[in-house]
Design a protein around this motif. Structure first.
Motif, short mmCIF file in Angstrom:
data_model
loop_
_atom_site.label_atom_id
_atom_site.label_comp_id
_atom_site.label_asym_id
_atom_site.label_seq_id
_atom_site.Cartn_x
_atom_site.Cartn_y
_atom_site.Cartn_z
N UNK A 348 42.17 50.66 37.48
CA UNK A 348 42.16 50.49 38.93
C UNK A 348 43.12 49.38 39.37
N UNK A 349 43.17 48.30 38.61
CA UNK A 349 44.07 47.19 38.96
C UNK A 349 45.52 47.64 38.90
N UNK A 350 45.88 48.40 37.87
CA UNK A 350 47.25 48.90 37.75
C UNK A 350 47.58 49.86 38.89
N UNK A 394 35.74 49.66 43.87
CA UNK A 394 36.62 48.57 43.42
C UNK A 394 37.68 48.25 44.47
N UNK A 395 38.28 49.29 45.07
CA UNK A 395 39.34 49.08 46.06
C UNK A 395 38.82 48.40 47.31
N UNK A 396 37.53 48.55 47.62
CA UNK A 396 36.97 47.95 48.83
C UNK A 396 36.68 46.46 48.66
N UNK A 397 36.73 45.95 47.43
CA UNK A 397 36.47 44.53 47.19
C UNK A 397 37.64 43.68 47.65
N UNK A 398 37.42 42.41 47.99
CA UNK A 398 38.54 41.50 48.27
C UNK A 398 39.41 41.36 47.02
#
Length: 503
Positions: A348-350, A394-398
């Motif tokens: 997800x980070x990538x 995950x994308x919705x997190x700061x």
């Protein structure tokens, strides 16, 4: 301008439907979207009232939300497309990346809130919308323009960009060409799932104004360091100070008073036993107690692992303390779950670094990379829906929270892998009753763990003195027992403790 929302006293708020949707949204968008997809929720929620609701990636498209009220709500990437929001009242809070395309907003009121990157293209009743003290940033569609054409599909191998990034890049290049300048050579962000978590973490850290304090919890990743730490006397603060000193190539000094506090935290099995063990490691002091802290450390690890979150964090100070104290029993079994979470978080980070998000052709990028497919397989096997829902969460997190999860999981996986390489018997199954292995106010040092057949050869005299087993004989009916040999470092006294499988 209206000072308050429209009068909804005649709306049927007492009906069961209004609290039903509120309760479901408070339980999380993933559960709501699942029920919605399976047709288990109604479409009419007239007069629904929401207060201080945080919701992200929620599908409310096409619903009847006539006269609904949204008081101090924080909504991110909520889909209101084609919903009936006539006479709705939004007061306070923030709406970010929300989709109002085609929605009916006749008589709606937006008051004292922030609209960030929301799209009202094609919405109905915009002439009757009341906007009072609204902070708008990159909001489109309020003047009634038509929706822009979608960008052309990305070419295979060059998929790492969002619509906004592509339009910006193409716009800059077009402007340069019109002015007779060469086109910019800047490439769009690459998709690099093959990079180790440490590289993704380092690049993310460089984008921040200054490193947060928690980076000192992951010294194995060699992070950028905060310039200074706030004053404090907690074990956590003192541990981080010691880590910072070591990473600056200086030797941390051991404060006798703090060492005593840390030893006491381990001996008492206190809640800060993890940072106590890590502080002692940083200042080079051996812990006088190990097993007394086992229950609290293993309980803390178990609680984090049991959280139902594909990218849920695992505190590296807990796993580091378990490694430092050689507490292996019932710990290694959590390694696979930690690896699974790290794989999802790395993927997800990538994706986000390259400009993808859950609504932007990320699956195409996934299919274009063997390493990405391997990470997806490790994270959720063949369950692509679970992978998508995890990406939404995950994308919705700061951004900082996402980076912290990546760093914490990477450090914890390393710690747990090192724990898994410790010799068998380093820690027997027994963790209760510290009085059976204490001498001179400290735990006796572990020497070895023996099977019954080893007794006559290795500890015959001790077995006779401690257990009454005749020298040269094997203890009777003890084939499955473990005999733990411990010794006091102060007086040299030795004990042989029997651990049976059912204890």
């Amino acid at each position: 301008m209206l000072a308050r929302g429209p009068d909804h006293t005649n709306n049927p708020r007492s009906m069961a439907k209004a609290p039903s949707i509120e309760k479901l949204l408070q339980s999380g968008s993933a559960e709501w979207n699942r029920l919605r997809k399976s047709g288990q929720v109604p479409s009419d929620h007239t007069g629904a009232t929401f207060s201080q609701l945080f919701s992200a990636n929620t599908d409310l498209s096409g619903l009847g939300l006539v006269g609904s009220e949204w008081e101090r709500c924080d909504l991110s990437k909520v889909n209101f497309r084609d919903a009936d929001l006539s006479n709705a009242y939004f007061h306070g809070g923030r709406l970010q990346d929300c989709d109002f395309r085609g929605a009916n907003l006749e008589g709606a009121t937006f008051e004292k809130l922030k609209l960030l990157r929301c799209d009202f293209t094609g919405a109905k009743g915009l002439d009757d919308v009341e906007m009072d003290d609204v902070d708008m940033d990159r909001v489109v569609g309020l003047d009634g323009e038509e929706a822009p054409p979608p960008p052309p599909p990305p070419a295979q191998g060059i998929t790492a960009f969002t619509r906004e990034q592509r339009e910006k890049a193409l716009g800059v290049q077009a402007a340069a060409v019109m002015q007779g300048e060469p086109a910019s050579g800047d490439e769009l962000p690459p998709f690099r799932p093959q990079d180790p978590p440490g590289s993704l973490f380092f690049r993310g850290l460089k984008r921040m104004a200054m490193p947060p304090l928690w980076v000192l919890d992951v010294p194995g990743l060699r992070p950028l360091l905060p310039q200074r730490l706030p004053p404090g006397s907690s074990l956590e603060t003192l541990y981080r100070e010691a880590v910072k000193t070591r990473l600056e190539n200086k030797k941390p000094s051991a404060d006798p008073g703090v060492v005593e506090r840390a030893q006491k935290a381990l001996r008492m099995g206190a809640k800060d036993a993890a940072v106590a063990a890590m502080y002692l490691r940083e200042v080079g002091v051996l812990p006088l107690a190990r097993f007394s802290a086992a229950q609290v450390l293993k309980g803390a690890l178990r609680e984090e692992v049991e959280v139902d979150d594909l990218t849920g964090s695992i505190d590296p100070r807990t796993t580091g303390a378990l490694l430092e104290l050689r507490l292996t029993h019932e710990v290694v079994e959590h390694l696979q779950e930690a690896r699974r979470r790290l794989a999802a978080t790395q993927l997800y980070t990538a994706l986000l670094e390259a400009g993808f998000n859950p609504e932007n052709n990320w699956e195409e990028a996934l299919e274009s990379s063997d390493q990405a497919m391997e990470l997806a397989q490790l994270a959720t096997a063949e369950d692509r829906n679970a992978l998508f829902e995890g990406f939404q969460v995950f994308a919705a997190l700061p951004e900082e929270a996402r980076l912290r999860r990546l760093a914490y999981l990477a450090e914890s996986v390393t710690n747990l892998e090192l724990v898994s390489r410790l010799p068998e018997g380093m820690e027997p199954a027994w963790i209760n009753g510290p009085e059976t292995r204490e001498c001179h106010d400290r735990e006796m040092t572990y020497v070895q763990a023996l099977k019954a057949q080893d007794i006559p050869v290795k500890v015959a005299a001790l077995a006779k003195a401690e257990l009454g087993v005749p020298e040269g004989e094997v203890p009777e009916e003890s084939d499955d027992d473990l005999f733990v040999h411990v010794r006091c470092d102060v007086c040299g006294k030795e004990k042989l403790i029997v651990q049976s499988p059912d204890v």
